[in-house]
Design a protein around this motif. Structure first.
Motif, PDB file in Angstrom:
ATOM      1  N   ARG A  67      21.878  10.880  -4.752  1.00 51.18           N
ATOM      2  CA  ARG A  67      20.760  11.740  -4.356  1.00 51.18           C
ATOM      3  C   ARG A  67      19.517  11.496  -5.225  1.00 51.18           C
ATOM      4  N   PRO A  68      19.637  11.438  -6.574  1.00 50.44           N
ATOM      5  CA  PRO A  68      18.428  11.137  -7.366  1.00 50.44           C
ATOM      6  C   PRO A  68      17.822   9.775  -7.029  1.00 50.44           C
ATOM      7  N   ARG A  69      18.678   8.781  -6.768  1.00 55.41           N
ATOM      8  CA  ARG A  69      18.160   7.457  -6.417  1.00 55.41           C
ATOM      9  C   ARG A  69      17.434   7.495  -5.077  1.00 55.41           C
ATOM     10  N   MET A  70      17.967   8.230  -4.113  1.00 59.15           N
ATOM     11  CA  MET A  70      17.311   8.332  -2.813  1.00 59.15           C
ATOM     12  C   MET A  70      15.980   9.083  -2.925  1.00 59.15           C
ATOM     13  N   TYR A  71      15.916  10.097  -3.786  1.00 61.42           N
ATOM     14  CA  TYR A  71      14.642  10.778  -3.997  1.00 61.42           C
ATOM     15  C   TYR A  71      13.607   9.814  -4.556  1.00 61.42           C
ATOM     16  N   GLU A  72      14.042   8.945  -5.472  1.00 63.23           N
ATOM     17  CA  GLU A  72      13.122   7.943  -6.024  1.00 63.23           C
ATOM     18  C   GLU A  72      12.636   6.998  -4.923  1.00 63.23           C
ATOM     19  N   VAL A  73      13.548   6.525  -4.097  1.00 59.81           N
ATOM     20  CA  VAL A  73      13.183   5.596  -3.029  1.00 59.81           C
ATOM     21  C   VAL A  73      12.248   6.276  -2.037  1.00 59.81           C
ATOM     22  N   ILE A  84      45.363  14.885  -5.180  1.00 56.71           N
ATOM     23  CA  ILE A  84      44.701  13.580  -5.190  1.00 56.71           C
ATOM     24  C   ILE A  84      43.503  13.585  -4.244  1.00 56.71           C
ATOM     25  N   ILE A  85      43.697  14.108  -3.044  1.00 57.35           N
ATOM     26  CA  ILE A  85      42.602  14.145  -2.061  1.00 57.35           C
ATOM     27  C   ILE A  85      41.461  15.033  -2.550  1.00 57.35           C
ATOM     28  N   MET A  86      41.789  16.196  -3.104  1.00 56.67           N
ATOM     29  CA  MET A  86      40.753  17.100  -3.600  1.00 56.67           C
ATOM     30  C   MET A  86      39.997  16.486  -4.785  1.00 56.67           C
ATOM     31  N   THR A  87      40.700  15.771  -5.649  1.00 54.32           N
ATOM     32  CA  THR A  87      40.050  15.099  -6.773  1.00 54.32           C
ATOM     33  C   THR A  87      39.115  14.006  -6.274  1.00 54.32           C
ATOM     34  N   GLN A  88      39.551  13.258  -5.277  1.00 55.56           N
ATOM     35  CA  GLN A  88      38.703  12.212  -4.711  1.00 55.56           C
ATOM     36  C   GLN A  88      37.460  12.805  -4.049  1.00 55.56           C
ATOM     37  N   ALA A  89      37.647  13.884  -3.304  1.00 59.71           N
ATOM     38  CA  ALA A  89      36.499  14.531  -2.659  1.00 59.71           C
ATOM     39  C   ALA A  89      35.520  15.062  -3.701  1.00 59.71           C
ATOM     40  N   SER A  90      36.033  15.612  -4.763  1.00 56.22           N
ATOM     41  CA  SER A  90      35.177  16.109  -5.847  1.00 56.22           C
ATOM     42  C   SER A  90      34.425  14.963  -6.515  1.00 56.22           C
ATOM     43  N   ALA A  91      35.108  13.831  -6.727  1.00 59.76           N
ATOM     44  CA  ALA A  91      34.457  12.673  -7.349  1.00 59.76           C
ATOM     45  C   ALA A  91      33.342  12.131  -6.458  1.00 59.76           C
ATOM     46  N   VAL A  92      33.576  12.081  -5.141  1.00 58.24           N
ATOM     47  CA  VAL A  92      32.533  11.619  -4.219  1.00 58.24           C
ATOM     48  C   VAL A  92      31.346  12.582  -4.246  1.00 58.24           C
ATOM     49  N   GLY A  93      31.636  13.877  -4.250  1.00 55.48           N
ATOM     50  CA  GLY A  93      30.559  14.875  -4.323  1.00 55.48           C
ATOM     51  C   GLY A  93      29.758  14.750  -5.598  1.00 55.48           C
ATOM     52  N   ASP A  94      30.446  14.535  -6.723  1.00 53.91           N
ATOM     53  CA  ASP A  94      29.749  14.353  -7.998  1.00 53.91           C
ATOM     54  C   ASP A  94      28.894  13.093  -7.978  1.00 53.91           C
TER      55      ASP A  94
END
Length: 90
Positions: A66-72, A49-59
Motif C-alpha cells: 500500500r505505501p508503495r502504491m501510494y508513492e506510484v 496455518i491458514i490464518m497465519t498466512q492470511a495475517s502475513a498477506v494483510g501485513d
C-alpha cells in the motif's frame, strides 16, 4: 433350549464370542475417540496455518504494498491513469 442342556463346547464358544464382542466394542470406541481427537487437532493446526498466512498477506499489503502504491499514484499525478506494473521494486 435350556442353558444346562447345551454342550460344554457350545458354552465355551458362546463365552469366547461374548468376550470378543466386548473387546471389539471397547477397541472400536477407543479407536473412534482417538481418531476424532486427531481430526480435530489436524483441523485446528491447518486453520492456524491458514490464518497465519492470511495475517502475513494483510501485513505485507499494509506495510509494503500500500505505501508503495501510494508513492506510484502520487508520482503519476493523474488519478485517472491505469497503472501496469509487472514487478514490484523494493
Amino acid at each position: 433350549m435350556k442353558t444346562s442342556s447345551l454342550k460344554i463346547s457350545t458354552k465355551f464358544s458362546l463365552a469366547i464370542a461374548l468376550i470378543l464382542l466386548v473387546f471389539c466394542v471397547i477397541f472400536s470406541f477407543l479407536l473412534y475417540t482417538h481418531l476424532k481427537n486427531r481430526v480435530i487437532e489436524d483441523a485446528e493446526e491447518k486453520t492456524l496455518i491458514i490464518m497465519t498466512q492470511a495475517s502475513a498477506v494483510g501485513d505485507y499489503v499494509k506495510e509494503v504494498l500500500r505505501p508503495r502504491m501510494y508513492e506510484v499514484l502520487q508520482s503519476t499525478g493523474d488519478k485517472e491513469d491505469f497503472i501496469v506494473h509487472h514487478a514490484c521494486e523494493t
